[in-house]
Design a protein around this motif. Sequence first.
Motif, PDB file in Angstrom:
ATOM      1  N   SER A   1       0.825  -1.213   0.000  1.00 58.03           N
ATOM      2  CA  SER A   1       0.000   0.000   0.000  1.00 58.03           C
ATOM      3  C   SER A   1       0.856   1.259   0.000  1.00 58.03           C
ATOM      4  O   SER A   1       0.566   2.228  -0.717  1.00 58.03           O
ATOM      5  N   LEU A   2       1.950   1.246   0.786  1.00 53.54           N
ATOM      6  CA  LEU A   2       2.846   2.403   0.796  1.00 53.54           C
ATOM      7  C   LEU A   2       3.541   2.574  -0.548  1.00 53.54           C
ATOM      8  O   LEU A   2       3.756   3.698  -1.000  1.00 53.54           O
TER       9      LEU A   2
ATOM     10  N   MET B   1      10.609  10.165   2.499  1.00 52.42           N
ATOM     11  CA  MET B   1      10.852   9.090   1.551  1.00 52.42           C
ATOM     12  C   MET B   1      11.633   9.591   0.342  1.00 52.42           C
ATOM     13  O   MET B   1      12.461   8.877  -0.216  1.00 52.42           O
ATOM     14  N   SER B   2      11.404  10.816  -0.096  1.00 51.25           N
ATOM     15  CA  SER B   2      12.158  11.366  -1.226  1.00 51.25           C
ATOM     16  C   SER B   2      13.647  11.413  -0.896  1.00 51.25           C
ATOM     17  O   SER B   2      14.491  11.061  -1.724  1.00 51.25           O
ATOM     18  N   LYS B   3      13.972  11.829   0.326  1.00 49.31           N
ATOM     19  CA  LYS B   3      15.369  11.872   0.743  1.00 49.31           C
ATOM     20  C   LYS B   3      15.920  10.460   0.878  1.00 49.31           C
ATOM     21  O   LYS B   3      17.059  10.179   0.485  1.00 49.31           O
ATOM     22  N   LYS B   4      15.098   9.556   1.431  1.00 47.08           N
ATOM     23  CA  LYS B   4      15.528   8.166   1.569  1.00 47.08           C
ATOM     24  C   LYS B   4      15.799   7.553   0.203  1.00 47.08           C
ATOM     25  O   LYS B   4      16.755   6.798   0.018  1.00 47.08           O
TER      26      LYS B   4
ATOM     27  N   ASP C   1       3.588   9.893  -5.830  1.00 45.09           N
ATOM     28  CA  ASP C   1       4.109  11.187  -5.390  1.00 45.09           C
ATOM     29  C   ASP C   1       5.625  11.330  -5.477  1.00 45.09           C
ATOM     30  O   ASP C   1       6.148  12.438  -5.438  1.00 45.09           O
ATOM     31  N   VAL C   2       6.349  10.229  -5.546  1.00 45.90           N
ATOM     32  CA  VAL C   2       7.817  10.275  -5.549  1.00 45.90           C
ATOM     33  C   VAL C   2       8.331   9.820  -6.908  1.00 45.90           C
ATOM     34  O   VAL C   2       8.099   8.673  -7.307  1.00 45.90           O
ATOM     35  N   PRO C   3       9.017  10.700  -7.647  1.00 39.90           N
ATOM     36  CA  PRO C   3       9.523  10.316  -8.974  1.00 39.90           C
ATOM     37  C   PRO C   3      10.512   9.154  -8.891  1.00 39.90           C
ATOM     38  O   PRO C   3      11.325   9.069  -7.976  1.00 39.90           O
ATOM     39  N   PHE C   4      10.403   8.242  -9.853  1.00 37.90           N
ATOM     40  CA  PHE C   4      11.364   7.133 -10.010  1.00 37.90           C
ATOM     41  C   PHE C   4      11.387   6.178  -8.814  1.00 37.90           C
ATOM     42  O   PHE C   4      12.368   5.456  -8.624  1.00 37.90           O
ATOM     43  N   PHE C   5      10.327   6.162  -7.992  1.00 35.24           N
ATOM     44  CA  PHE C   5      10.339   5.301  -6.799  1.00 35.24           C
ATOM     45  C   PHE C   5      10.535   3.833  -7.162  1.00 35.24           C
ATOM     46  O   PHE C   5      11.283   3.106  -6.505  1.00 35.24           O
TER      47      PHE C   5
END
Length: 424
Positions: free
Chosen positions: A348-349, A387-390, A356-360
């Motif tokens: 789900s995450l 999460m973007s920073k991670k 919302d996060v590019p290239f995740f």
Amino acid sequence: MKREYERRHSRWYEVLLLGLGFHLVVGLPLVVMVPSLERWGWEFWHHLPDVRTNTIIAISLAFVASALTLRRMARFPGAQLAAYIMPTVSITFLIAVAMLFFTREGYTRQVLFGGYLVSLAWFFMGYFIGRRYRKLKLALVPFGDTKRLLGTRQVDLRMLDSTDLEGVRYDGVVADLRAQDLPAEWEKFLATCTLCHIPVYHIRQISESISGRVRIDRLSENEFGSLLPPLFYIGFKRVVDFFAALLLLPLLLPLMAIVAVVIKLDSKGPSLFLQPRMGYRQRPFLMYKFRSMYHDMSGEDFTISEDDPRITRVGGWIRKYRIDELPQIFNVLKGQMSFIGPRPESASLSEWYEEDVPFFSYRHVVRPGITGWAQVEQGYAAEVRGMSKKLQYDFYYIKHISLWLDVLISLKTVRILFTGFGAR
């Protein structure tokens, strides 16, 4: 008039003292000779039975492996080399002893232990003598995004006022090569630096080496190519993971049995918690963990805070020291996870982040891990901004994946086990 600049560490004594050759030409004979002379006397090389030969070879291999590992780890951001000298040297000598034990070859314990102590003294002495030389000194060209760069303990950044190094020797020059306002005289200055063998770095390259993160807002086709991990190392790592898990399993099973009983006594519900996670090449799998929350409590898929009311008394403790992750050794055995890699997120995450996060989804190009670069550098992150920073840390790991980076992450993880850094 043609300008001549001199690169830092270009003088013969600096090249000699800071190079790997100095360890091999001076350090290695010293580490072998000192304990050998103390035990066997000055004429030991006239008579070298198998026991002595095996001991000398073991000391030499352990010393060279230590030197290579420490040298490679020093290149990565946040590598506090002094903290890793003792564990690195200890592990290499333990591996040497293990090889002698399993091959049933004879060796002299006193000399081998002496070689270990002299190796420790050599590397610590080299660190404290040469640490001021190891700190990078970089000149910044004052255009574009270079003003955003911040120095660290390992990197000294100095902004230039003019197209002249003013007699200062630098390890390199940093410029925003895509800056629209870069004057022609500064472009000529960069060309002169290159002709004088002073490296010119693009700001993004240095930003990554300082922060340990890869920016994901603007990825080019060339960067996608560099983010493809080498298949040989991926295969090698899978073999190491499998056999390491087999060796650790008999040691961890008694501990896991005790933890499972304590969890059952502390609160109602099963000891294990199974959750669907997104894995290698976006294949979902069930990840095993010790239950750290009260059974059948509703809420978010991630922990809200360290004081989340769903966490049990035992759960807070096993989370702090990562004991709740121990059952994932079975995921490693099954090939669903690795000991080191990006942490797998719940299904789900993952759907939320991908919106919302590019290239995740690109982080799934390697197997997820029990620990990883983001965990040892950043700690826990659940919200999109975190999460973007991670993800930037995860991309750095994928881009620089290697045995040396995995060793560094392993040593940092051991430190975390004793400090509880980043737990939630």
